[in-house]
Design a protein around this motif. Structure first.
Motif, PDB file in Angstrom:
ATOM      1  N   LEU A   7      35.875  62.612 -10.858  1.00  0.00           N
ATOM      2  CA  LEU A   7      34.440  62.556 -10.605  1.00  0.00           C
ATOM      3  C   LEU A   7      34.182  62.357  -9.128  1.00  0.00           C
ATOM      4  CD1 LEU A   7      33.279  60.160 -13.490  1.00  0.00           C
ATOM      5  CD2 LEU A   7      33.155  62.650 -13.464  1.00  0.00           C
ATOM      6  N   SER A   8      33.185  63.062  -8.611  1.00  0.00           N
ATOM      7  CA  SER A   8      32.709  62.811  -7.244  1.00  0.00           C
ATOM      8  C   SER A   8      31.642  61.720  -7.289  1.00  0.00           C
ATOM      9  CB  SER A   8      32.136  64.093  -6.647  1.00  0.00           C
ATOM     10  OG  SER A   8      30.962  64.479  -7.355  1.00  0.00           O
ATOM     11  N   LEU A   9      31.255  61.230  -6.122  1.00  0.00           N
ATOM     12  CA  LEU A   9      30.190  60.224  -6.083  1.00  0.00           C
ATOM     13  C   LEU A   9      28.874  60.771  -6.646  1.00  0.00           C
ATOM     14  CD1 LEU A   9      30.921  58.478  -2.651  1.00  0.00           C
ATOM     15  CD2 LEU A   9      31.400  57.625  -4.949  1.00  0.00           C
ATOM     16  N   PRO A  10      28.482  62.039  -6.338  1.00  0.00           N
ATOM     17  CA  PRO A  10      27.282  62.583  -6.991  1.00  0.00           C
ATOM     18  C   PRO A  10      27.424  62.667  -8.517  1.00  0.00           C
ATOM     19  CG  PRO A  10      27.801  63.865  -5.033  1.00  0.00           C
ATOM     20  CD  PRO A  10      28.944  62.927  -5.255  1.00  0.00           C
ATOM     21  N   ASP A  11      28.643  62.959  -9.014  1.00  0.00           N
ATOM     22  CA  ASP A  11      28.846  62.978 -10.466  1.00  0.00           C
ATOM     23  C   ASP A  11      28.583  61.606 -11.072  1.00  0.00           C
ATOM     24  OD1 ASP A  11      29.595  65.647 -10.508  1.00  0.00           O
ATOM     25  OD2 ASP A  11      31.721  65.206 -10.253  1.00  0.00           O
ATOM     26  N   VAL A  12      29.111  60.551 -10.410  1.00  0.00           N
ATOM     27  CA  VAL A  12      28.924  59.190 -10.912  1.00  0.00           C
ATOM     28  C   VAL A  12      27.437  58.851 -10.945  1.00  0.00           C
ATOM     29  CG1 VAL A  12      29.431  56.750 -10.524  1.00  0.00           C
ATOM     30  CG2 VAL A  12      31.191  58.477 -10.083  1.00  0.00           C
ATOM     31  N   ALA A  13      26.717  59.201  -9.871  1.00  0.00           N
ATOM     32  CA  ALA A  13      25.279  58.896  -9.811  1.00  0.00           C
ATOM     33  C   ALA A  13      24.519  59.614 -10.922  1.00  0.00           C
ATOM     34  CB  ALA A  13      24.725  59.289  -8.444  1.00  0.00           C
ATOM     35  N   GLU A  14      24.842  60.892 -11.131  1.00  0.00           N
ATOM     36  CA  GLU A  14      24.142  61.663 -12.164  1.00  0.00           C
ATOM     37  C   GLU A  14      24.388  61.086 -13.548  1.00  0.00           C
ATOM     38  OE1 GLU A  14      24.299  66.136 -14.146  1.00  0.00           O
ATOM     39  OE2 GLU A  14      25.413  65.717 -12.302  1.00  0.00           O
ATOM     40  N   LEU A  15      25.645  60.751 -13.849  1.00  0.00           N
ATOM     41  CA  LEU A  15      25.979  60.248 -15.176  1.00  0.00           C
ATOM     42  C   LEU A  15      25.485  58.828 -15.396  1.00  0.00           C
ATOM     43  CD1 LEU A  15      29.581  61.720 -15.342  1.00  0.00           C
ATOM     44  CD2 LEU A  15      27.683  62.385 -16.804  1.00  0.00           C
ATOM     45  N   ALA A  16      25.390  58.041 -14.319  1.00  0.00           N
ATOM     46  CA  ALA A  16      24.901  56.660 -14.445  1.00  0.00           C
ATOM     47  C   ALA A  16      23.384  56.580 -14.371  1.00  0.00           C
ATOM     48  CB  ALA A  16      25.518  55.785 -13.354  1.00  0.00           C
ATOM     49  N   HIS A  17      22.714  57.727 -14.153  1.00  0.00           N
ATOM     50  CA  HIS A  17      21.253  57.800 -14.075  1.00  0.00           C
ATOM     51  C   HIS A  17      20.715  56.951 -12.923  1.00  0.00           C
ATOM     52  CE1 HIS A  17      21.022  58.881 -18.662  1.00  0.00           C
ATOM     53  NE2 HIS A  17      21.679  59.769 -17.946  1.00  0.00           N
ATOM     54  N   VAL A  18      21.364  57.074 -11.752  1.00  0.00           N
ATOM     55  CA  VAL A  18      20.881  56.419 -10.544  1.00  0.00           C
ATOM     56  C   VAL A  18      20.864  57.459  -9.439  1.00  0.00           C
ATOM     57  CG1 VAL A  18      21.757  54.144 -11.201  1.00  0.00           C
ATOM     58  CG2 VAL A  18      23.197  55.664  -9.829  1.00  0.00           C
ATOM     59  N   ARG A  19      20.230  57.126  -8.326  1.00  0.00           N
ATOM     60  CA  ARG A  19      20.210  58.033  -7.186  1.00  0.00           C
ATOM     61  C   ARG A  19      21.544  57.965  -6.444  1.00  0.00           C
ATOM     62  NH1 ARG A  19      15.104  60.022  -6.079  1.00  0.00           N
ATOM     63  NH2 ARG A  19      13.396  58.975  -7.175  1.00  0.00           N
ATOM     64  N   ARG A  20      21.829  59.043  -5.720  1.00  0.00           N
ATOM     65  CA  ARG A  20      23.122  59.154  -5.059  1.00  0.00           C
ATOM     66  C   ARG A  20      23.424  57.986  -4.122  1.00  0.00           C
ATOM     67  NH1 ARG A  20      26.683  58.531  -2.426  1.00  0.00           N
ATOM     68  NH2 ARG A  20      28.117  59.937  -1.359  1.00  0.00           N
ATOM     69  N   PRO A  21      22.486  57.503  -3.270  1.00  0.00           N
ATOM     70  CA  PRO A  21      22.837  56.406  -2.353  1.00  0.00           C
ATOM     71  C   PRO A  21      23.224  55.117  -3.076  1.00  0.00           C
ATOM     72  CG  PRO A  21      20.838  57.506  -1.614  1.00  0.00           C
ATOM     73  CD  PRO A  21      21.139  58.025  -2.982  1.00  0.00           C
ATOM     74  N   VAL A  22      22.768  54.955  -4.319  1.00  0.00           N
ATOM     75  CA  VAL A  22      23.080  53.722  -5.050  1.00  0.00           C
ATOM     76  C   VAL A  22      24.586  53.579  -5.247  1.00  0.00           C
ATOM     77  CG1 VAL A  22      22.796  52.519  -7.256  1.00  0.00           C
ATOM     78  CG2 VAL A  22      20.845  53.657  -6.194  1.00  0.00           C
ATOM     79  N   VAL A  23      25.268  54.681  -5.539  1.00  0.00           N
ATOM     80  CA  VAL A  23      26.709  54.618  -5.767  1.00  0.00           C
ATOM     81  C   VAL A  23      27.434  54.247  -4.477  1.00  0.00           C
ATOM     82  CG1 VAL A  23      28.712  55.892  -6.618  1.00  0.00           C
ATOM     83  CG2 VAL A  23      26.468  56.320  -7.601  1.00  0.00           C
ATOM     84  N   SER A  24      26.952  54.733  -3.339  1.00  0.00           N
ATOM     85  CA  SER A  24      27.550  54.343  -2.061  1.00  0.00           C
ATOM     86  C   SER A  24      27.381  52.843  -1.818  1.00  0.00           C
ATOM     87  CB  SER A  24      26.918  55.133  -0.914  1.00  0.00           C
ATOM     88  OG  SER A  24      27.222  56.506  -1.034  1.00  0.00           O
ATOM     89  N   VAL A  25      26.217  52.307  -2.221  1.00  0.00           N
ATOM     90  CA  VAL A  25      26.004  50.865  -2.089  1.00  0.00           C
ATOM     91  C   VAL A  25      26.974  50.110  -2.991  1.00  0.00           C
ATOM     92  CG1 VAL A  25      24.360  48.999  -2.485  1.00  0.00           C
ATOM     93  CG2 VAL A  25      23.600  51.120  -1.403  1.00  0.00           C
ATOM     94  N   TRP A  26      27.164  50.573  -4.220  1.00  0.00           N
ATOM     95  CA  TRP A  26      28.143  49.934  -5.116  1.00  0.00           C
ATOM     96  C   TRP A  26      29.515  49.903  -4.465  1.00  0.00           C
ATOM     97  CZ3 TRP A  26      27.054  52.995 -10.297  1.00  0.00           C
ATOM     98  CH2 TRP A  26      25.804  52.594 -10.801  1.00  0.00           C
ATOM     99  N   ARG A  27      29.899  51.043  -3.929  1.00  0.00           N
ATOM    100  CA  ARG A  27      31.249  51.151  -3.346  1.00  0.00           C
ATOM    101  C   ARG A  27      31.414  50.219  -2.152  1.00  0.00           C
ATOM    102  NH1 ARG A  27      33.790  56.598  -0.668  1.00  0.00           N
ATOM    103  NH2 ARG A  27      36.008  55.968  -0.752  1.00  0.00           N
TER     104      ARG A  27
END
Length: 690
Positions: A7-27
């Protein structure tokens, strides 16, 4: 399976139903600690890729994201993207067939032997119209896909919802058979609303609560049928008439997974409301003559009393025809007198061809008693109406539906109805010119209506409201003082010193935000870019309090006196005096604090304070593109801070009151003009008023 999926970071965001920058904040925030964000296991095009199983375990352990079915959705993506599994078409066909089967049986499919699953498929689909071939094609993968079907249906709470989730992923996977000519969600929703109005109108005219089934001769993958049949407020026993054939197997599985009745038409002209799209989803663009030939087949199959709604390219249905063949075909259709209304829609409603315009045709009974020279149709132009949040404005949809229902009536019905969008077009004008139906439209000569004195009552209410509106004095007292240099402080310095705090906004799902009239109780005001930029009055958008608490457990509300601001598309700000509002990202909050307990909020030393009512216009006056730490804001003398804050608050209240009065005056002008010209309002001779 999940171990092999990356999974890419955009994939994680899409599947988790959040915006893309949110996953970068998690990381970033969870780079260390007892539960760090998973490390990438590969790179593709310079972007990191993560093992799906690691991401699923981490998301479930931390509870982050907005998708309770995260593991199930990732598993479905793994199954459909698995290079070692069956081909894409076999995987999608088999999974949708098993979900259709789950709507037929109660026990989990994963507990059954593969041969028992095949027996059930044969029992459900003895003629092999939709299910058996797809289940049988899974072969050695059948057992795994049965487990996936159980997982998908359980996470989505219903097999039909699981099928909808699978089809929603078709644009990402590029399945052209399911995306060519597909309509945007706003267009599908509009069609469902108009069809719902036609069904209700037909039932009311027949004096019954029963609705005719829906029929679609060109269903594609069933987008239009699913949208209408899915309206719980409309149909008690949803039934669809779908032709039999290999190209219609998916739509039969899709509708059947919801538990809806699906069957082939028993005979030509069977009572049904026809709703269809030409060209259908999956077919590429057709020339105008081919589109009109398909519409001609629909018209020829209509029985007396039967109605139809057709969606197709505007170039064929309402624009100036592109060829003599197309002009001749459309002229022949107009001469049948079955076209009751044509609606031009804005561009952007065909997902893969955003520049293309589409139109609606509403077909009904001809008027044999009307001479050919006097025949007519109604044309509505909605090309300037832009959908908001995936839907057309509710008021636009309601008025269009009433226009369409009136257009299906007699000439007397048309004369009595005050149309908002539709215009009267004599068929002879279009036949003579061969041009655009929209260009040939003209206002109706007589538009008298009976609105049960609503217009007259509303005009009286507005007059009384304006005449009685209190206008309290501002009570602002000023005197001359000694001039002094303006003291300015960079906002970044105030934030570093703790005098001002920046609070992020909430990332809201647009589906949760409603108009203030759509949420009866428990609403929380939403403040975002539309309110800050003056596009929407504060309070017009709200979110249900219980929905906000349940879906956004980390959500934040404003406090009284907070400054809500945005930098996109330009700097803008306002003071939220009442507080307890939801700030929608990308808007943020500036909250005045104090360094010491004894200091007043916003205190800058002993002789100055930051005042929210001054801070807001300073933020709004910043140049576009500048960074917030460099913004210079003015400091008010400490002994004047409370007085100036109270005075500016009263001035702003007066400004809001004046804007509301201007809106009422504009509404009164419209009500009087429309009411007098349509005959439902008369001006009294004995004085002002209505």
């Amino acid at each position: 399976m999940l171990d092999d999926l990356r999974l890419s970071l955009p994939d994680v965001a899409e599947l988790a139903h959040v915006r893309r920058p949110v996953v970068s904040v998690w990381r970033r925030r969870h780079a260390d600690g007892p539960r760090p964000f998973p490390a990438p296991v590969s790179q593709r095009g310079g972007s990191p890729r993560f093992r799906a199983s690691d991401v699923v375990d981490w998301v479930e352990a931390t509870g982050l994201g907005n998708n309770a079915a995260f593991r199930a959705d990732v598993a479905l993506r793994a199954a459909l993207d698995d290079a070692m599994g069956p081909p894409d078409d076999v995987a999608l066909g088999g999974l949708t067939a098993l979900l259709r089967l789950k709507a037929y049986v109660d026990e989990p499919l994963g507990t059954l032997a593969p041969e028992d699953v095949l027996d059930l498929a044969d029992e459900l689909d003895p003629d092999d119209d939709a299910v058996f071939t797809e289940v049988d094609a899974l072969g050695e993968h059948l057992e795994m896909f049965c487990t996936l079907a159980d997982l998908a249906a359980g996470s989505a709470y219903h097999p039909g919802a699981a099928v909808e989730a699978l089809l929603a992923d078709r644009f990402r996977t590029g399945r052209s058979r399911l995306t060519r000519s597909a309509l945007a969600a706003s267009a599908v929703a509009l069609v469902a609303d108009v069809v719902g109005a036609l069904l209700l109108g037909a039932a009311s005219q027949a004096g019954t609560s029963d609705h005719a089934p829906l029929a679609d001769p060109y269903p594609g993958c069933g987008d239009l049928l699913a949208a209408v049949l899915g309206r719980d407020d409309l149909l008690d026993t949803p039934t669809a008439l779908v032709p039999v054939g290999n190209e219609h197997r998916l739509v039969r599985r899709r509708l059947g997974a919801h538990g809806w009745s699906v069957r082939a038409p028993r005979a030509e002209g069977e009572p049904a409301l026809v709703v269809t799209q030409v060209p259908p989803v999956g077919a590429g663009p057709l020339d105008d003559a081919a589109v009109l030939a398909m519409v001609d087949d629909v018209v020829l199959d209509l029985a007396p009393g039967q109605r139809a709604l057709v969606v197709g390219p505007a170039s064929a249905l309402v624009a100036a025809t592109s060829s003599r063949e197309a002009e001749s075909a459309r002229s022949a259709l107009l001469r049948t007198d079955r076209l009751r209304a044509a609606v031009l829609l804005p561009a952007g409603l065909v997902v893969e061809r955003p520049r293309e315009r589409v139109a609606l045709w509403v077909l009904g009974d001809a008027h044999p008693e009307v001479p050919i020279a006097d025949r007519w149709t109604m044309v509505a132009d909605l090309s300037g109406v832009v959908p908001v949040g995936g839907r057309f404005p509710r008021a636009v949809v309601d008025d269009l539906c009433t226009d369409v229902l009136a257009a299906l009536g007699t000439a007397d019905d048309v004369a009595r109805h005050a149309f908002r969008f539709a215009r009267f077009v004599p068929a002879r004008h279009v036949l003579a010119s061969g041009g655009s139906l929209v260009a040939a439209a003209r206002p109706i000569a007589s538009g008298a209506r009976d609105d049960a004195v609503a217009a007259a009552v509303r005009a009286g209410e507005l007059v009384a409201l304006l005449d009685a509106a209190p206008r309290p004095p501002l009570d602002v007292r000023v005197e001359r003082g000694p001039a002094a240099p303006v003291r300015r402080v960079p906002l970044g310095a105030l934030v570093e010193r703790g005098i001002v705090r920046r609070v992020p906004g909430n990332r809201l799902d647009v589906a949760d935000v409603r108009g203030s009239g759509d949420v009866p109780t428990g609403e929380v005001r939403v403040l975002g870019v539309p309110e800050l930029c003056g596009e929407t009055e504060p309070g017009e958008r709200v979110v249900d309090r219980m929905t906000f608490a349940a879906r956004y457990p980390a959500g934040r509300l404003t406090e009284p006196g907070d400054v809500v601001y945005t930098t996109t598309p330009r700097p803008a700000a306002l003071v939220d005096e009442e507080g307890f509002s939801v700030v929608a990202w990308p808007a943020r909050v500036l909250r005045l604090g104090s360094r010491e307990p004894e200091d007043a909020p916003g205190a800058v030393g002993q002789d100055g304070r930051v005042v929210a009512e001054v801070l807001a216009p300073d933020v709004a006056a910043q140049a576009r593109g500048t960074r917030w730490p460099s913004w210079e804001v003015r400091v008010v003398p400490a002994d004047q801070a409370d007085d100036v804050a109270a005075a500016l608050a009263r001035v702003r209240t007066g400004e809001v009151r004046a804007r509301r009065e201007l809106a009422h005056l504009a509404e009164l002008a419209t009500t009087l003009a429309d009411g007098v010209t349509t005959g439902v309002v008369r001006m009294r001779k004995d004085g002002p008023g209505s």
